[in-house]
Motif scaffolding. Structure first.
Motif, PDB file in Angstrom:
ATOM      1  N   CYS A 123       0.868  -1.185   0.000  1.00 47.93           N
ATOM      2  CA  CYS A 123       0.000   0.000   0.000  1.00 47.93           C
ATOM      3  C   CYS A 123       0.903   1.232   0.000  1.00 47.93           C
ATOM      4  O   CYS A 123       1.641   1.474   0.962  1.00 47.93           O
ATOM      5  CB  CYS A 123      -0.914  -0.009   1.229  1.00 47.93           C
ATOM      6  N   THR A 165       2.597   4.926   0.050  1.00 49.28           N
ATOM      7  CA  THR A 165       2.552   6.059   0.970  1.00 49.28           C
ATOM      8  C   THR A 165       1.419   7.009   0.606  1.00 49.28           C
ATOM      9  O   THR A 165       1.232   7.364  -0.549  1.00 49.28           O
ATOM     10  CB  THR A 165       3.896   6.818   0.918  1.00 49.28           C
ATOM     11  N   GLY A 166       0.636   7.382   1.624  1.00 46.19           N
ATOM     12  CA  GLY A 166      -0.461   8.326   1.436  1.00 46.19           C
ATOM     13  C   GLY A 166      -1.787   7.682   1.082  1.00 46.19           C
ATOM     14  O   GLY A 166      -2.807   8.367   1.023  1.00 46.19           O
ATOM     15  N   ASN A 167      -1.807   6.372   0.848  1.00 43.27           N
ATOM     16  CA  ASN A 167      -3.028   5.687   0.425  1.00 43.27           C
ATOM     17  C   ASN A 167      -3.665   4.877   1.540  1.00 43.27           C
ATOM     18  O   ASN A 167      -3.026   4.544   2.538  1.00 43.27           O
ATOM     19  CB  ASN A 167      -2.730   4.723  -0.725  1.00 43.27           C
ATOM     20  N   CYS A 184      -5.691   1.170   1.593  1.00 42.49           N
ATOM     21  CA  CYS A 184      -5.843   0.017   0.707  1.00 42.49           C
ATOM     22  C   CYS A 184      -6.696  -1.069   1.334  1.00 42.49           C
ATOM     23  O   CYS A 184      -6.712  -1.221   2.557  1.00 42.49           O
ATOM     24  CB  CYS A 184      -4.470  -0.583   0.383  1.00 42.49           C
ATOM     25  N   SER A 198      -6.923   0.603  -3.915  1.00 39.62           N
ATOM     26  CA  SER A 198      -6.359   1.681  -3.101  1.00 39.62           C
ATOM     27  C   SER A 198      -7.000   3.013  -3.449  1.00 39.62           C
ATOM     28  O   SER A 198      -7.488   3.217  -4.560  1.00 39.62           O
ATOM     29  CB  SER A 198      -4.843   1.756  -3.277  1.00 39.62           C
ATOM     30  N   TRP A 199      -6.984   3.915  -2.460  1.00 39.46           N
ATOM     31  CA  TRP A 199      -7.542   5.249  -2.615  1.00 39.46           C
ATOM     32  C   TRP A 199      -6.521   6.258  -2.121  1.00 39.46           C
ATOM     33  O   TRP A 199      -5.902   6.086  -1.070  1.00 39.46           O
ATOM     34  CB  TRP A 199      -8.820   5.404  -1.792  1.00 39.46           C
ATOM     35  N   SER A 200      -6.349   7.335  -2.872  1.00 41.24           N
ATOM     36  CA  SER A 200      -5.381   8.365  -2.488  1.00 41.24           C
ATOM     37  C   SER A 200      -6.043   9.561  -1.805  1.00 41.24           C
ATOM     38  O   SER A 200      -5.350  10.436  -1.313  1.00 41.24           O
ATOM     39  CB  SER A 200      -4.591   8.840  -3.712  1.00 41.24           C
ATOM     40  N   THR A 201      -7.371   9.583  -1.768  1.00 38.80           N
ATOM     41  CA  THR A 201      -8.079  10.634  -1.045  1.00 38.80           C
ATOM     42  C   THR A 201      -8.900   9.985   0.061  1.00 38.80           C
ATOM     43  O   THR A 201      -9.359   8.847  -0.070  1.00 38.80           O
ATOM     44  CB  THR A 201      -9.011  11.448  -1.966  1.00 38.80           C
ATOM     45  N   ARG A 225      -1.106   6.270   5.454  1.00 39.00           N
ATOM     46  CA  ARG A 225      -1.128   7.714   5.647  1.00 39.00           C
ATOM     47  C   ARG A 225      -0.381   8.052   6.924  1.00 39.00           C
ATOM     48  O   ARG A 225      -0.127   7.191   7.766  1.00 39.00           O
ATOM     49  CB  ARG A 225      -2.584   8.192   5.722  1.00 39.00           C
TER      50      ARG A 225
END
Length: 127
Positions: free
Chosen positions: A51, A53-55, A57, A70-73, A90
């Motif tokens: 997963c 960095t920043g996501n 999952c 995975s999602w970044s927001t 995150r």
């Protein structure tokens, strides 16, 4: 060795608290007699398994295995697959796998992961 000007405050505090520490660089120290090291992870090192960095999952296998979504927001998402583990790569907040009734099946705090039991309806990210 000269102490770097940009020495991380956590390293500085540990050096004051535990005698015998040696500064390696601004984010690393070592206590040879204790066999102990301290490392402050950089943003690039905060990934959790696969997963990024920043996501946040979701995985269809336990232990961060199998297919990954995975999602970044940060938000609430239906993963569209069976979820058996979640990861939160995150630097803050937490992620939760929830049932259709809204019950929390698993929680992963920042920089961690958790296996999930039960049927996941959505994955929610909380900042």
């Amino acid at each position: 060795m000269t102490v770097p000007e940009d020495l991380h405050p956590d390293i500085a505090a540990a050096l004051e608290e535990v005698p015998g520490g040696v500064v390696i660089d601004a984010t690393h120290a070592h206590w040879p007699e204790l066999g102990m090291t301290m490392d402050i992870p950089t943003e690039e090192e905060r990934a959790v398994g696969s997963c990024a960095t920043g996501n946040v999952c979701a995985f269809n296998g336990t232990g961060l295995s199998g297919a990954r979504v995975s999602w970044s927001t940060c938000g609430t998402y239906a993963p569209g697959m069976t979820v058996r583990s979640i990861a939160n790569a995150r630097s803050a907040g937490y992620a939760q796998a929830r049932s259709s009734s809204g019950s929390v099946l698993a929680t992963a705090i920042a920089g961690s992961w958790a296996n999930v039991s039960g049927t996941v309806s959505d994955v929610r990210c909380v900042p």
